[in-house]
Design an enzyme around this catalytic site. Sequence first.
Site, PDB file in Angstrom:
ATOM      1  N   LYS A  69       0.761  -1.212   0.002  1.00  9.98           N
ATOM      2  CA  LYS A  69      -0.074  -0.010  -0.162  1.00  9.98           C
ATOM      3  C   LYS A  69       0.829   1.364  -0.081  1.00  9.98           C
ATOM      4  O   LYS A  69       0.726   2.163  -0.389  1.00  9.98           O
ATOM      5  CB  LYS A  69      -0.853   0.082   1.244  1.00  9.98           C
ATOM      6  CG  LYS A  69      -1.752  -1.060   1.344  1.00  9.98           C
ATOM      7  CD  LYS A  69      -2.642  -0.777   2.695  1.00  9.98           C
ATOM      8  CE  LYS A  69      -3.573  -1.985   2.860  1.00  9.98           C
ATOM      9  NZ  LYS A  69      -4.382  -1.806   4.347  1.00  9.98           N
ATOM     10  N   ASP A 138      14.724  -1.254   2.114  1.00  5.93           N
ATOM     11  CA  ASP A 138      15.816  -1.144   2.971  1.00  5.93           C
ATOM     12  C   ASP A 138      16.374  -2.433   2.960  1.00  5.93           C
ATOM     13  O   ASP A 138      17.645  -2.663   2.589  1.00  5.93           O
ATOM     14  CB  ASP A 138      15.340  -1.021   4.503  1.00  5.93           C
ATOM     15  CG  ASP A 138      13.881  -1.642   4.698  1.00  5.93           C
ATOM     16  OD1 ASP A 138      13.556  -2.641   3.839  1.00  5.93           O
ATOM     17  OD2 ASP A 138      13.003  -1.452   5.384  1.00  5.93           O
TER      18      ASP A 138
END
Length: 218
Positions: A69, A138
């Site tokens: 999302k 990340d």
Amino acid sequence: MIECSPSVIVNDDEPGYDLDVYCIPNRYAEDLEKVFILHGLIMDRTERLARDVMKEMGGHHIVALCVLKGGYKFFADLLDYIKALKRNSDRSIPMTVDFSRLKSYCNDQSTGDIKVIGGDDLSTLTGKNVLIVEDIIDAGRTVQTLLSLVKQHNPQMLKVASLPVKRTPQSAACRPDFVGFEIPDRFVVGYALDYNDYFKDLNRVCVISETGKGKYQA
């Protein structure tokens, strides 16, 4: 993903911006440490990324694949800039959109278990120039999982765009082709980046506080 466009480097000692000088919702007053990336900087950088995408991929049908999302704000703004470039171009290159949803986080930690919990039939990507638009990278496990799935359908070109990329040992091995900002390894929220579905409504990228992590912990 070898040749990558340059990015804006946010240093490890970046002080950020005081929350008191920006419009932060009162409900988040104690939940954030600082504003990290201003909305105007996000928009300016996104406009440049749109130009880079069109230069690299604009010669053939583009399918922009949004990773839900957290990627929807960056995705929408990036596509608006790409559409503006297309309107002012002599070339008429078709562009379609698709969506995929993957989940890898619990609270502020990556679980290492990538779950594909949504998305359409990826066979429509065959022979297209595919641009995967990520919210943030990340550890890179999510984008690596999605890349492997898309490659099974033989796209003509496959590129990745991410607004921020954290400076981690893992991310160095899977750097996107188009990067907005390279940031320190801090947990950031805002501009649709969330912590357990909170903070999406911020239009700036901010650093969450320990108080915020505790308050909204799952």
